[in-house]
Design a protein around this motif. Sequence first.
Motif, PDB file in Angstrom:
ATOM      1  N   LEU A 125      41.228  29.313  49.895  1.00 60.99           N
ATOM      2  CA  LEU A 125      41.141  30.501  50.739  1.00 60.99           C
ATOM      3  C   LEU A 125      42.495  30.847  51.328  1.00 60.99           C
ATOM      4  CD1 LEU A 125      37.788  29.518  52.402  1.00 60.99           C
ATOM      5  CD2 LEU A 125      38.134  31.220  50.629  1.00 60.99           C
ATOM      6  N   GLY A 126      43.530  30.365  50.679  1.00 62.27           N
ATOM      7  CA  GLY A 126      44.867  30.690  51.146  1.00 62.27           C
ATOM      8  C   GLY A 126      45.849  30.099  50.167  1.00 62.27           C
ATOM      9  N   ALA A 127      47.048  30.680  50.148  1.00 59.22           N
ATOM     10  CA  ALA A 127      48.027  30.278  49.138  1.00 59.22           C
ATOM     11  C   ALA A 127      48.337  28.793  49.213  1.00 59.22           C
ATOM     12  CB  ALA A 127      49.297  31.090  49.315  1.00 59.22           C
ATOM     13  N   ASP A 128      48.252  28.224  50.378  1.00 62.44           N
ATOM     14  CA  ASP A 128      48.620  26.818  50.502  1.00 62.44           C
ATOM     15  C   ASP A 128      47.510  25.947  51.064  1.00 62.44           C
ATOM     16  OD1 ASP A 128      51.783  26.356  49.980  1.00 62.44           O
ATOM     17  OD2 ASP A 128      51.273  28.414  50.525  1.00 62.44           O
ATOM     18  N   MET A 129      46.288  26.452  50.998  1.00 59.60           N
ATOM     19  CA  MET A 129      45.162  25.625  51.449  1.00 59.60           C
ATOM     20  C   MET A 129      44.922  24.544  50.407  1.00 59.60           C
ATOM     21  SD  MET A 129      41.261  26.832  52.104  1.00 59.60           S
ATOM     22  CE  MET A 129      39.884  25.696  51.796  1.00 59.60           C
ATOM     23  N   ASP A 130      44.889  23.280  50.825  1.00 60.71           N
ATOM     24  CA  ASP A 130      44.608  22.234  49.848  1.00 60.71           C
ATOM     25  C   ASP A 130      43.299  21.498  50.116  1.00 60.71           C
ATOM     26  OD1 ASP A 130      45.457  20.906  52.050  1.00 60.71           O
ATOM     27  OD2 ASP A 130      47.279  20.074  51.148  1.00 60.71           O
ATOM     28  N   ALA A 131      42.682  21.758  51.242  1.00 58.38           N
ATOM     29  CA  ALA A 131      41.404  21.111  51.528  1.00 58.38           C
ATOM     30  C   ALA A 131      40.642  21.931  52.557  1.00 58.38           C
ATOM     31  CB  ALA A 131      41.632  19.695  52.049  1.00 58.38           C
ATOM     32  N   GLY A 132      39.351  21.720  52.611  1.00 58.47           N
ATOM     33  CA  GLY A 132      38.536  22.385  53.624  1.00 58.47           C
ATOM     34  C   GLY A 132      37.381  21.472  54.003  1.00 58.47           C
ATOM     35  N   THR A 133      36.822  21.692  55.195  1.00 61.95           N
ATOM     36  CA  THR A 133      35.714  20.867  55.656  1.00 61.95           C
ATOM     37  C   THR A 133      34.418  21.646  55.563  1.00 61.95           C
ATOM     38  OG1 THR A 133      37.165  19.724  57.199  1.00 61.95           O
ATOM     39  CG2 THR A 133      34.795  19.545  57.610  1.00 61.95           C
ATOM     40  N   LEU A 134      33.458  21.096  54.842  1.00 60.71           N
ATOM     41  CA  LEU A 134      32.151  21.734  54.781  1.00 60.71           C
ATOM     42  C   LEU A 134      31.453  21.559  56.123  1.00 60.71           C
ATOM     43  CD1 LEU A 134      30.110  22.794  52.277  1.00 60.71           C
ATOM     44  CD2 LEU A 134      28.803  21.062  53.461  1.00 60.71           C
ATOM     45  N   VAL A 135      31.079  22.658  56.745  1.00 58.84           N
ATOM     46  CA  VAL A 135      30.482  22.592  58.082  1.00 58.84           C
ATOM     47  C   VAL A 135      28.967  22.662  58.016  1.00 58.84           C
ATOM     48  CG1 VAL A 135      30.297  23.789  60.305  1.00 58.84           C
ATOM     49  CG2 VAL A 135      32.516  23.615  59.175  1.00 58.84           C
ATOM     50  N   GLU A 136      28.468  23.515  57.149  1.00 60.96           N
ATOM     51  CA  GLU A 136      27.030  23.767  57.176  1.00 60.96           C
ATOM     52  C   GLU A 136      26.574  24.310  55.827  1.00 60.96           C
ATOM     53  OE1 GLU A 136      26.206  26.769  60.067  1.00 60.96           O
ATOM     54  OE2 GLU A 136      24.042  26.673  59.816  1.00 60.96           O
ATOM     55  N   TRP A 137      25.421  23.827  55.375  1.00 60.76           N
ATOM     56  CA  TRP A 137      24.786  24.428  54.195  1.00 60.76           C
ATOM     57  C   TRP A 137      23.805  25.496  54.662  1.00 60.76           C
ATOM     58  CZ3 TRP A 137      26.471  24.348  49.534  1.00 60.76           C
ATOM     59  CH2 TRP A 137      27.193  23.238  49.057  1.00 60.76           C
ATOM     60  N   LEU A 138      23.866  26.665  54.032  1.00 57.12           N
ATOM     61  CA  LEU A 138      22.921  27.734  54.384  1.00 57.12           C
ATOM     62  C   LEU A 138      21.847  27.866  53.304  1.00 57.12           C
ATOM     63  CD1 LEU A 138      25.520  30.318  55.717  1.00 57.12           C
ATOM     64  CD2 LEU A 138      24.153  28.706  57.020  1.00 57.12           C
ATOM     65  N   LYS A 139      22.002  27.113  52.213  1.00 60.87           N
ATOM     66  CA  LYS A 139      20.985  27.080  51.149  1.00 60.87           C
ATOM     67  C   LYS A 139      20.649  25.620  50.882  1.00 60.87           C
ATOM     68  CE  LYS A 139      20.985  31.525  50.057  1.00 60.87           C
ATOM     69  NZ  LYS A 139      19.815  32.381  50.217  1.00 60.87           N
ATOM     70  N   GLN A 140      19.430  25.405  50.410  1.00 57.07           N
ATOM     71  CA  GLN A 140      18.986  24.046  50.114  1.00 57.07           C
ATOM     72  C   GLN A 140      18.557  23.974  48.650  1.00 57.07           C
ATOM     73  OE1 GLN A 140      19.283  21.497  52.212  1.00 57.07           O
ATOM     74  NE2 GLN A 140      20.153  22.919  53.716  1.00 57.07           N
ATOM     75  N   PRO A 141      18.484  22.747  48.102  1.00 53.98           N
ATOM     76  CA  PRO A 141      18.021  22.622  46.712  1.00 53.98           C
ATOM     77  C   PRO A 141      16.684  23.340  46.527  1.00 53.98           C
ATOM     78  CG  PRO A 141      18.892  20.535  47.457  1.00 53.98           C
ATOM     79  CD  PRO A 141      18.893  21.450  48.656  1.00 53.98           C
ATOM     80  N   GLY A 142      16.580  24.070  45.424  1.00 53.25           N
ATOM     81  CA  GLY A 142      15.366  24.831  45.169  1.00 53.25           C
ATOM     82  C   GLY A 142      15.483  26.288  45.576  1.00 53.25           C
ATOM     83  N   ASP A 143      16.427  26.585  46.458  1.00 53.97           N
ATOM     84  CA  ASP A 143      16.611  27.975  46.886  1.00 53.97           C
ATOM     85  C   ASP A 143      17.227  28.803  45.756  1.00 53.97           C
ATOM     86  OD1 ASP A 143      15.651  27.293  49.324  1.00 53.97           O
ATOM     87  OD2 ASP A 143      17.565  27.456  50.411  1.00 53.97           O
TER      88      ASP A 143
END
Lengths: 82, 396
Positions: B4-22
């Motif tokens: 999400l940026g020219a030099d972004m190398d990592a991100g933290t997953l904060v929340e899932w808004l979909k679940q398996p089966g969705d």
Amino acid sequence: MSDIEIRRTVIEILGNIAPESNPALIDEKADVRAALDIDSMDFLNFMSTLHARLAVNIPEADYPKLSTIAGAVAYLGTKLRA
Amino acid sequence: MPSLGADMDAGTLVEWLKQPGDTVAKGDVVAVVETQKGAIEVESFLSGTVERLLIAPGTQVPVGTPLATIRTDDEAPGAARGMAPPAMPVPTVIPPLPRTQPAGPPALATERIRMRASPAARKLASERGIDLTSIAGTGPDGAVVLRDVERAAQVSPVPAPVPLVPEPAAIRRGFDSSEMRKAIAAAMSRSKREIPHYYLAHTFDFTPAGAWLQRLNAARPPAERVLPAALLVKSVAMALKSYPEFNGAYTAEGFRPSTAIHVGTAIAIRGGGLVAPAIHDADSKSVDETMATLRDLVARTRSGRLRSSEIFDPTITISSLGDRGVDGMLAVIYPPQVAIIAFGTPALRPWVVGAGIIPRTLITATLAADHRVSDGHRGALLLLEVERLLQQPEAL
């Protein structure tokens, strides 16, 4: 609506636009755009919210009259009592 | 994990808004990711059914790491495709970290992600619920590779459930201005290192555009009024149709022009920093639609969340100083884009019309462009086209 109530409304709206500041503490005659670092979109939102809350029509040409808290209170008071 | 940026190398997953089966459609928001530029909503780039979530909330993972698998409608169960993002270059080197994590308290997410491990190893470990830090790697530099995970999986054949419990210590919500500054510094340093900029400036009459806006807004309540910025975005988008060498991305393979015109619009963040989310297909939006999009982007930049496509998609950037600025700005290109156009604050100035000097509202447009792709001659023509379009705002 009294000037005190108008003033409270103006300060509340500005406080929502610039949440990290306290508009009640700035100079009443200071340009809010400079004092609160408000840009064109923020100022338009200020006008939109005033319009929605107080049902006062604010032509673009009158924007400069609302650029200070004192100016806004006077302008809105006049319009509301008209 | 999308870049999400020219030099972004990592991100933290904060929340899932979909679940398996969705069921998800392309463009649906599936997760929230914390980046240096704040929380971003990640959109799916596939349509289908969520099969498996691979990353637990609170986990920081490198760009390019699959976050979940989605079974597209024409795929059999089990043939799900990883939701790794396409397009943007993905860093292939994950910084090594000494393997010192002892047994005992669970490894912090930030430490776990710095483990060297191949994507296939990560995937299998995640599916089997195996902690990568518990595996001795036999790959290059001690990296954990697929066979290491397979061996570990044989030792503990019962697949443990994938941990999806948030690790609160690793979840960092809210805006961090020092992280934002680092992100800007990284992107702009890369830009100045890699992109041979050239700059052009052109001052022209903004009176017709300003007068047209005044007439338009006079009949409207404040909530429906249009700011000059919307007109500027629209004029640049229209001008770019004839100048494709300013619209696209410069990648390892060279310049890739974009047929779509997604105008990134620089928006200041209160407390410092800025982001430039996209107004998608700005050339086909009306001025009112452009204004509505701009209003929405500013609101979500300041008190909500932007979407990954808005961060990811811009093909050019516009920066407008608004009504409280200076005459002009020489901007820095946001990689991998190849151009940025800046507009100064319109101001009343003396101007020669015919044989007389009269007061006119003038605006200065500047272009910074990538010399690997274009030359000043074409850049000048682009700015002249913007000027021409703004003389007839009603046609925009």
